[in-house]
Design an enzyme around this catalytic site. Structure first.
Site, mmCIF file in Angstrom:
data_model
loop_
_atom_site.group_PDB
_atom_site.id
_atom_site.type_symbol
_atom_site.label_atom_id
_atom_site.label_comp_id
_atom_site.label_asym_id
_atom_site.label_seq_id
_atom_site.Cartn_x
_atom_site.Cartn_y
_atom_site.Cartn_z
ATOM 1 N N LYS A 11 0.841 -1.206 0.000
ATOM 2 C CA LYS A 11 0.000 0.000 0.000
ATOM 3 C C LYS A 11 0.868 1.245 0.000
ATOM 4 C CE LYS A 11 0.877 1.294 4.457
ATOM 5 N NZ LYS A 11 1.673 2.450 4.814
ATOM 6 N N ASP A 138 -2.714 -1.955 10.006
ATOM 7 C CA ASP A 138 -2.709 -1.987 8.536
ATOM 8 C C ASP A 138 -3.204 -3.328 7.974
ATOM 9 O OD1 ASP A 138 -1.623 0.539 8.594
ATOM 10 O OD2 ASP A 138 0.373 -0.052 7.915
HETATM 11 P P1 ATP Z 1 3.923 -0.106 7.779
HETATM 12 O O1 ATP Z 1 3.897 0.509 6.419
HETATM 13 O O2 ATP Z 1 2.718 -1.005 8.039
HETATM 14 O O3 ATP Z 1 4.183 0.847 8.872
HETATM 15 P P2 ATP Z 1 6.463 -1.162 7.028
HETATM 16 O O4 ATP Z 1 6.157 -1.486 5.603
HETATM 17 O O5 ATP Z 1 7.222 0.103 7.276
HETATM 18 O O6 ATP Z 1 5.118 -1.149 7.842
HETATM 19 P P3 ATP Z 1 7.178 -3.882 7.445
HETATM 20 O O7 ATP Z 1 7.783 -4.274 6.133
HETATM 21 O O8 ATP Z 1 5.805 -4.337 7.724
HETATM 22 O O9 ATP Z 1 7.268 -2.311 7.660
HETATM 23 O O10 ATP Z 1 8.208 -4.370 8.557
HETATM 24 C C1 ATP Z 1 8.276 -3.836 9.836
HETATM 25 C C2 ATP Z 1 9.095 -4.793 10.699
HETATM 26 O O11 ATP Z 1 8.284 -5.944 10.944
HETATM 27 C C3 ATP Z 1 10.359 -5.284 10.010
HETATM 28 O O12 ATP Z 1 11.472 -4.596 10.473
HETATM 29 C C4 ATP Z 1 10.434 -6.763 10.361
HETATM 30 O O13 ATP Z 1 11.442 -7.010 11.301
HETATM 31 C C5 ATP Z 1 9.096 -7.105 11.024
HETATM 32 N N1 ATP Z 1 8.374 -8.212 10.353
HETATM 33 C C6 ATP Z 1 7.754 -9.223 10.960
HETATM 34 N N2 ATP Z 1 7.171 -10.048 10.080
HETATM 35 C C7 ATP Z 1 7.419 -9.565 8.886
HETATM 36 C C8 ATP Z 1 7.069 -9.977 7.581
HETATM 37 N N3 ATP Z 1 6.360 -11.091 7.338
HETATM 38 N N4 ATP Z 1 7.472 -9.197 6.556
HETATM 39 C C9 ATP Z 1 8.180 -8.060 6.797
HETATM 40 N N5 ATP Z 1 8.557 -7.645 8.006
HETATM 41 C C10 ATP Z 1 8.167 -8.375 9.045
#
Ligand code: ATP
Length: 300
Positions: A11, A138
């Site tokens: 997203k 989210d």
């Molecule tokens: P958001 O946009 O929802 O704030 P994000 O995209 O910035 O999230 P994610 O990629 O969801 O961040 O990852 C956040 C943290 O979650 C990562 O640093 C990772 O350690 C942890 N994590 C746990 N499970 C997963 C997964 N299946 N995929 C990615 N990260 C994960």
């Protein structure tokens, strides 16, 4: 059924308005989510226990223990069903990790849909949405997809009609930003400035741009209250955003808590050209063209 595959999108937030810090540590948000065609694929295979394996270039940045959101989702679903089901989850990860594109939430949503099918539970979307809401703010949107406005902590969702397809370019950064630290920096900057933080409001012009499919109007109405904090923590993002604007992006913002930069293009050809220019000039080390809105977690 011995194996099930689910595709689930990333997203971008086309509006992210962050209200004052609440007593419980959260913020009231107006969060307009838009699902785009960068996908993780979650395969669930029959097993005695719940495990996860991550494939792809981001694999080494994702935990494979109980901290993995896909494992947490599968466990929550098994608990809801009242049985100790197992599943080996294999995730092909294309969504940038800690990039502000809800990659972890996508995997959690993918695991819910995949295990619901693998285990033959037949739970309706409302039940999956409820479990999703407990996993993270989210996750419900990753199930739903399309374009939707989230209020409260972002988890109370209403779908928004869109009048067309929008074309985007996403430039992931080297190294993620933690969502919690970006919110913390936002609070700190607000405290230092002493300015009154307004109650978040949905932008009517943005809604109209989405409804009519007007990319120019959408581009000039993109907004993200976390952007200043993300740029403070990662100053190099400012020049990436500027480079996109110079190459004709209709709008350039940090995606969610960053550090991925999102650029709205005029059409698919412009998106391809813009992605090429950003990498050729060194403004971004990678840039991916994508479109939205797309469906949420989908069995394939
Ligand atoms: P958001 O946009 O929802 O704030 P994000 O995209 O910035 O999230 P994610 O990629 O969801 O961040 O990852 C956040 C943290 O979650 C990562 O640093 C990772 O350690 C942890 N994590 C746990 N499970 C997963 C997964 N299946 N995929 C990615 N990260 C994960």
């Amino acid at each position: 059924m011995s194996s099930v595959t689910v595709r689930v999108p990333a997203k971008v937030n086309v509006q992210l308005s962050v209200g004052p810090l609440r007593e419980d540590g959260y913020h009231d948000l107006v969060n307009v989510f838009h699902a785009v065609s960068i996908f993780d694929e979650v395969v669930a295979k029959e097993s005695d226990s719940i495990t996860v394996q991550i494939n792809g270039k981001w694999a080494d940045q994702v935990p494979t223990d109980d901290n993995n959101l896909a494992i947490q989702a599968a466990r929550a679903l098994a608990k809801h069903a009242g049985r100790s089901y197992g599943a080996d989850l294999v995730i092909q990860k294309d969504i940038p990790v800690a990039g502000g594109m809800a990659g972890g939430s996508a995997d959690a949503a993918g695991a819910l849909v995949a295990c619901n099918e693998l285990w033959g539970l037949g739970l309706p979307p409302e039940d999956l949405m409820e479990i999703a809401g407990d996993l993270g703010s989210d996750v419900p949107f990753s199930l739903l997809g399309g374009t939707a406005v989230g209020t409260g902590r972002g988890e109370q969702l209403s779908e928004l009609p869109t009048g067309g397809t929008f074309h985007w370019v996403f430039a992931p950064a080297n190294g993620g930003l933690s969502t919690a630290s970006v919110y913390g920096e936002c609070d700190r900057l607000r405290e230092v400035s002493g300015a009154q933080v307004p109650w978040p409001q949905l932008n009517d012009s943005l809604m109209e741009a989405l409804g009519t499919g007007d990319a120019y109007a959408l581009g000039s109405n993109l907004s993200n209250d976390l952007q200043t904090a993300a740029l403070t923590l990662r100053p190099s993002l400012a020049s990436t955003l500027d480079a996109g604007r110079q190459h004709g992006a209709l709008g350039a913002i940090v995606s969610g808590s960053g550090p991925t930069c999102a650029f709205l293009a005029i059409d698919a050809t412009h998106a391809r050209d813009l992605a090429q220019s950003l990498t050729a000039t060194g403004a971004a080390h990678t840039a991916v063209a994508a479109h939205g809105p797309v469906h949420g977690a989908t069995l394939i």
